[in-house]
Design a protein around this motif. Structure first.
Motif, PDB file in Angstrom:
ATOM      1  N   ALA A 335       0.811  -1.222   0.000  1.00 57.75           N
ATOM      2  CA  ALA A 335       0.000   0.000   0.000  1.00 57.75           C
ATOM      3  C   ALA A 335       0.845   1.274   0.000  1.00 57.75           C
ATOM      4  O   ALA A 335       0.509   2.227  -0.713  1.00 57.75           O
ATOM      5  N   PRO A 336       1.963   1.355   0.770  1.00 57.06           N
ATOM      6  CA  PRO A 336       2.774   2.580   0.720  1.00 57.06           C
ATOM      7  C   PRO A 336       3.332   2.885  -0.662  1.00 57.06           C
ATOM      8  O   PRO A 336       3.494   4.058  -1.024  1.00 57.06           O
ATOM      9  N   VAL A 337       3.611   1.856  -1.446  1.00 51.17           N
ATOM     10  CA  VAL A 337       4.110   2.073  -2.808  1.00 51.17           C
ATOM     11  C   VAL A 337       3.006   2.636  -3.689  1.00 51.17           C
ATOM     12  O   VAL A 337       3.227   3.535  -4.502  1.00 51.17           O
ATOM     13  N   ILE A 338       1.790   2.120  -3.509  1.00 51.58           N
ATOM     14  CA  ILE A 338       0.659   2.560  -4.324  1.00 51.58           C
ATOM     15  C   ILE A 338       0.162   3.932  -3.888  1.00 51.58           C
ATOM     16  O   ILE A 338      -0.213   4.771  -4.716  1.00 51.58           O
ATOM     17  N   LEU A 339       0.168   4.185  -2.577  1.00 48.60           N
ATOM     18  CA  LEU A 339      -0.442   5.389  -2.011  1.00 48.60           C
ATOM     19  C   LEU A 339       0.587   6.438  -1.586  1.00 48.60           C
ATOM     20  O   LEU A 339       0.339   7.218  -0.676  1.00 48.60           O
ATOM     21  N   ASP A 340       1.734   6.411  -2.208  1.00 53.19           N
ATOM     22  CA  ASP A 340       2.758   7.438  -1.982  1.00 53.19           C
ATOM     23  C   ASP A 340       3.165   7.517  -0.515  1.00 53.19           C
ATOM     24  O   ASP A 340       3.181   8.583   0.105  1.00 53.19           O
ATOM     25  N   GLY A 341       3.488   6.349   0.053  1.00 47.94           N
ATOM     26  CA  GLY A 341       4.042   6.305   1.398  1.00 47.94           C
ATOM     27  C   GLY A 341       3.047   6.123   2.526  1.00 47.94           C
ATOM     28  O   GLY A 341       3.442   6.018   3.686  1.00 47.94           O
ATOM     29  N   THR A 342       1.752   6.083   2.226  1.00 47.40           N
ATOM     30  CA  THR A 342       0.738   5.921   3.271  1.00 47.40           C
ATOM     31  C   THR A 342       0.679   4.475   3.743  1.00 47.40           C
ATOM     32  O   THR A 342       0.469   3.558   2.944  1.00 47.40           O
ATOM     33  N   VAL A 343       0.862   4.270   5.041  1.00 47.19           N
ATOM     34  CA  VAL A 343       0.777   2.938   5.632  1.00 47.19           C
ATOM     35  C   VAL A 343      -0.616   2.777   6.242  1.00 47.19           C
ATOM     36  O   VAL A 343      -1.032   3.585   7.073  1.00 47.19           O
ATOM     37  N   LEU A 344      -1.328   1.745   5.821  1.00 47.18           N
ATOM     38  CA  LEU A 344      -2.702   1.545   6.269  1.00 47.18           C
ATOM     39  C   LEU A 344      -2.770   0.543   7.414  1.00 47.18           C
ATOM     40  O   LEU A 344      -1.993  -0.404   7.452  1.00 47.18           O
ATOM     41  N   PRO A 345      -3.721   0.705   8.341  1.00 50.17           N
ATOM     42  CA  PRO A 345      -3.971  -0.343   9.338  1.00 50.17           C
ATOM     43  C   PRO A 345      -4.535  -1.586   8.657  1.00 50.17           C
ATOM     44  O   PRO A 345      -5.206  -1.488   7.622  1.00 50.17           O
ATOM     45  N   VAL A 346      -4.288  -2.734   9.253  1.00 51.75           N
ATOM     46  CA  VAL A 346      -4.732  -3.982   8.638  1.00 51.75           C
ATOM     47  C   VAL A 346      -6.249  -4.024   8.494  1.00 51.75           C
ATOM     48  O   VAL A 346      -6.780  -4.590   7.520  1.00 51.75           O
ATOM     49  N   GLY A 347      -6.990  -3.402   9.428  1.00 53.04           N
ATOM     50  CA  GLY A 347      -8.443  -3.437   9.366  1.00 53.04           C
ATOM     51  C   GLY A 347      -9.016  -2.729   8.147  1.00 53.04           C
ATOM     52  O   GLY A 347     -10.115  -3.070   7.701  1.00 53.04           O
ATOM     53  N   VAL A 348      -8.299  -1.748   7.612  1.00 49.39           N
ATOM     54  CA  VAL A 348      -8.770  -1.072   6.402  1.00 49.39           C
ATOM     55  C   VAL A 348      -8.773  -2.050   5.227  1.00 49.39           C
ATOM     56  O   VAL A 348      -9.714  -2.082   4.421  1.00 49.39           O
ATOM     57  N   ILE A 349      -7.736  -2.867   5.129  1.00 47.96           N
ATOM     58  CA  ILE A 349      -7.646  -3.830   4.027  1.00 47.96           C
ATOM     59  C   ILE A 349      -8.690  -4.927   4.184  1.00 47.96           C
ATOM     60  O   ILE A 349      -9.384  -5.280   3.218  1.00 47.96           O
ATOM     61  N   THR A 350      -8.831  -5.485   5.376  1.00 44.20           N
ATOM     62  CA  THR A 350      -9.828  -6.546   5.570  1.00 44.20           C
ATOM     63  C   THR A 350     -11.247  -6.007   5.381  1.00 44.20           C
ATOM     64  O   THR A 350     -12.119  -6.707   4.872  1.00 44.20           O
ATOM     65  N   GLY A 351     -11.475  -4.744   5.778  1.00 43.09           N
ATOM     66  CA  GLY A 351     -12.781  -4.138   5.545  1.00 43.09           C
ATOM     67  C   GLY A 351     -13.073  -3.972   4.069  1.00 43.09           C
ATOM     68  O   GLY A 351     -14.196  -4.198   3.613  1.00 43.09           O
ATOM     69  N   ALA A 352     -12.051  -3.582   3.301  1.00 37.19           N
ATOM     70  CA  ALA A 352     -12.224  -3.446   1.856  1.00 37.19           C
ATOM     71  C   ALA A 352     -12.510  -4.796   1.202  1.00 37.19           C
ATOM     72  O   ALA A 352     -13.240  -4.878   0.210  1.00 37.19           O
ATOM     73  N   LEU A 353     -11.947  -5.863   1.748  1.00 36.27           N
ATOM     74  CA  LEU A 353     -12.229  -7.204   1.229  1.00 36.27           C
ATOM     75  C   LEU A 353     -13.619  -7.672   1.649  1.00 36.27           C
ATOM     76  O   LEU A 353     -14.316  -8.336   0.871  1.00 36.27           O
ATOM     77  N   GLY A 354     -14.014  -7.349   2.866  1.00 34.80           N
ATOM     78  CA  GLY A 354     -15.251  -7.882   3.417  1.00 34.80           C
ATOM     79  C   GLY A 354     -16.500  -7.283   2.810  1.00 34.80           C
ATOM     80  O   GLY A 354     -17.504  -7.994   2.630  1.00 34.80           O
ATOM     81  N   ALA A 355     -16.492  -5.997   2.476  1.00 34.60           N
ATOM     82  CA  ALA A 355     -17.694  -5.347   1.964  1.00 34.60           C
ATOM     83  C   ALA A 355     -18.188  -5.987   0.661  1.00 34.60           C
ATOM     84  O   ALA A 355     -19.364  -6.364   0.566  1.00 34.60           O
ATOM     85  N   PRO A 356     -17.341  -6.133  -0.370  1.00 36.47           N
ATOM     86  CA  PRO A 356     -17.838  -6.795  -1.588  1.00 36.47           C
ATOM     87  C   PRO A 356     -18.197  -8.258  -1.361  1.00 36.47           C
ATOM     88  O   PRO A 356     -19.124  -8.778  -1.981  1.00 36.47           O
ATOM     89  N   PHE A 357     -17.485  -8.935  -0.435  1.00 41.47           N
ATOM     90  CA  PHE A 357     -17.822 -10.329  -0.158  1.00 41.47           C
ATOM     91  C   PHE A 357     -19.203 -10.433   0.476  1.00 41.47           C
ATOM     92  O   PHE A 357     -19.979 -11.351   0.171  1.00 41.47           O
ATOM     93  N   LEU A 358     -19.535  -9.494   1.355  1.00 41.18           N
ATOM     94  CA  LEU A 358     -20.858  -9.480   1.969  1.00 41.18           C
ATOM     95  C   LEU A 358     -21.941  -9.285   0.909  1.00 41.18           C
ATOM     96  O   LEU A 358     -22.963  -9.980   0.910  1.00 41.18           O
ATOM     97  N   LEU A 359     -21.720  -8.349  -0.013  1.00 42.30           N
ATOM     98  CA  LEU A 359     -22.697  -8.122  -1.080  1.00 42.30           C
ATOM     99  C   LEU A 359     -22.853  -9.372  -1.949  1.00 42.30           C
ATOM    100  O   LEU A 359     -23.970  -9.753  -2.303  1.00 42.30           O
ATOM    101  N   TRP A 360     -21.726  -9.999  -2.276  1.00 44.02           N
ATOM    102  CA  TRP A 360     -21.778 -11.218  -3.086  1.00 44.02           C
ATOM    103  C   TRP A 360     -22.528 -12.329  -2.362  1.00 44.02           C
ATOM    104  O   TRP A 360     -23.325 -13.064  -2.963  1.00 44.02           O
TER     105      TRP A 360
END
Length: 370
Positions: A335-360
């Protein structure tokens, strides 16, 4: 017809069998999807520790660990990064993944509903509300916040369970048992909404620095992973995992329905209470250690079920650990490479995975019912 050959020892061997067939069950277990999930977790753990923004060679890794345990010479920089950052973070991430995966699978299997996870039914929000209250109102930090989160999760779980029992949830009725399960989910969703409002109110009353601290915790993060925290988690799992193993048998029978379970001698209410307490304990200690890492408990069970083609607690535990390690590796290194150095908490990534999975999951469930 098969022929029977007499052996010198007097034992009979069917011509359709051979000694090598005795190894097939063992081979089948070794080559099972659960085995490959375990292998994938070992590989991911190694990748997490050895690669990333700071890489460590395999010989250096073993040298660092052995010297740390024996009091030998440390490698400047590398020893600190491995032993105080990468390794405890990987160990804590693995254990919270196992705890969340088991908690979600227990709820989903017991209630026969893929939406029944600690994220959805309010237990994580109970931990969040208690932790944010401790941070914002009492200025707490560190272990105090973790203990507050643990107490909040257990308190909300007790309220939800009391509401779900309601009236008429007898010991054996299948329809009454299903009604109790539906009440538990609905009560949890309602309480989660109320607690979410409480958290939002507290955040508006906090100063910027306190709100930032609370927000990091609310997103779920492994930044606070230490060996002390790993020790507490390990001690908790040493108590809770044997409880899961002991309850696995009644859980499988409860899947047949409350009537069938009662007919087979299972004390339905007692078994369900034990399962709820164990699942809540797993979710609570994981949330206390790293915050409410979104959707891990929700994702692990259904993904594991699709991999092994049946409900499986070991597969759910391994899948939960894999999700956490993969998500945190991505958050810390990619994520820091993609977002110009921004380090994300792990929950942001799992939340991004979970939302579309819930809809599916909702879409596919509607198609099955149609």
């Amino acid at each position: 017809m098969s022929t029977i050959h007499k052996l010198p020892t007097g034992m009979a061997l069917n011509a359709n069998t051979s000694p090598k067939h005795g190894h097939q069950p063992l081979l089948r277990r070794v080559l099972s999807p659960t085995f490959f999930l375990g292998l994938a977790l070992v590989v991911m753990f190694a990748v997490y520790v050895l690669l990333g923004s700071y890489t460590v060679t395999i010989p250096d890794f073993f040298t660092i660990v052995i010297n740390h345990l024996t009091g030998g010479e440390k490698i400047p920089g590398a020893s600190f990064i491995v032993m105080e950052h990468k390794l405890p973070r990987a160990v804590v991430g693995t254990m919270i993944g196992v705890a969340f995966g088991l908690a979600g699978a227990l709820f989903q299997t017991m209630l026969r509903n893929p939406l029944a996870s600690p994220d959805i039914i309010g237990i994580s929000y109970g931990a969040s509300a208690a932790a944010v209250t401790a941070i914002v109102i009492f200025g707490a930090s560190g272990a105090v916040v973790s203990w507050a989160a643990l107490g909040g999760a257990l308190g909300v779980a007790a309220i939800i369970y009391a509401i779900s029992r309601g009236t008429g949830s007898g010991a054996g009725g299948g329809s009454r048992g299903n009604a109790a399960g539906n009440r538990l989910i609905l009560a949890g969703v309602g309480i989660a909404a109320a607690l979410h409002a409480v958290v939002n109110f507290l955040m508006t009353r906090a100063d910027i620095r306190t709100a930032a601290d609370a927000l990091i915790w609310l997103n779920g993060s492994l930044n606070s992973a230490t060996w002390d925290r790993a020790g507490v988690l390990a001690a908790s799992l040493l108590v809770l995992v044997p409880a899961v193993i002991a309850l696995a048998g009644p859980l499988r029978i409860l899947e047949l329905g409350d009537d069938a379970a009662a007919g087979l001698g299972i004390k339905v209410n007692a078994a369900r209470l034990g399962l709820v307490l164990t699942a809540v304990g797993l979710a609570a200690v994981a949330t206390a250690a790293a915050g409410p890492v979104a959707f891990v408990a929700f994702l692990a069970g259904p993904i594991a079920r699709r991999i092994v083609r049946k409900p499986s607690l070991p597969a759910s535990a391994l899948t939960g650990a894999l999700i956490v390690l993969l998500a945190d590796f991505f958050a810390a290194n990619i994520a820091p490479v993609i977002l110009d150095g921004t380090v994300l908490p792990v929950g942001v990534i799992t939340g991004a995975l979970g939302a579309p999975f819930l809809l599916w999951l909702l879409v596919t469930s509607n198609r099955k019912e149609a």
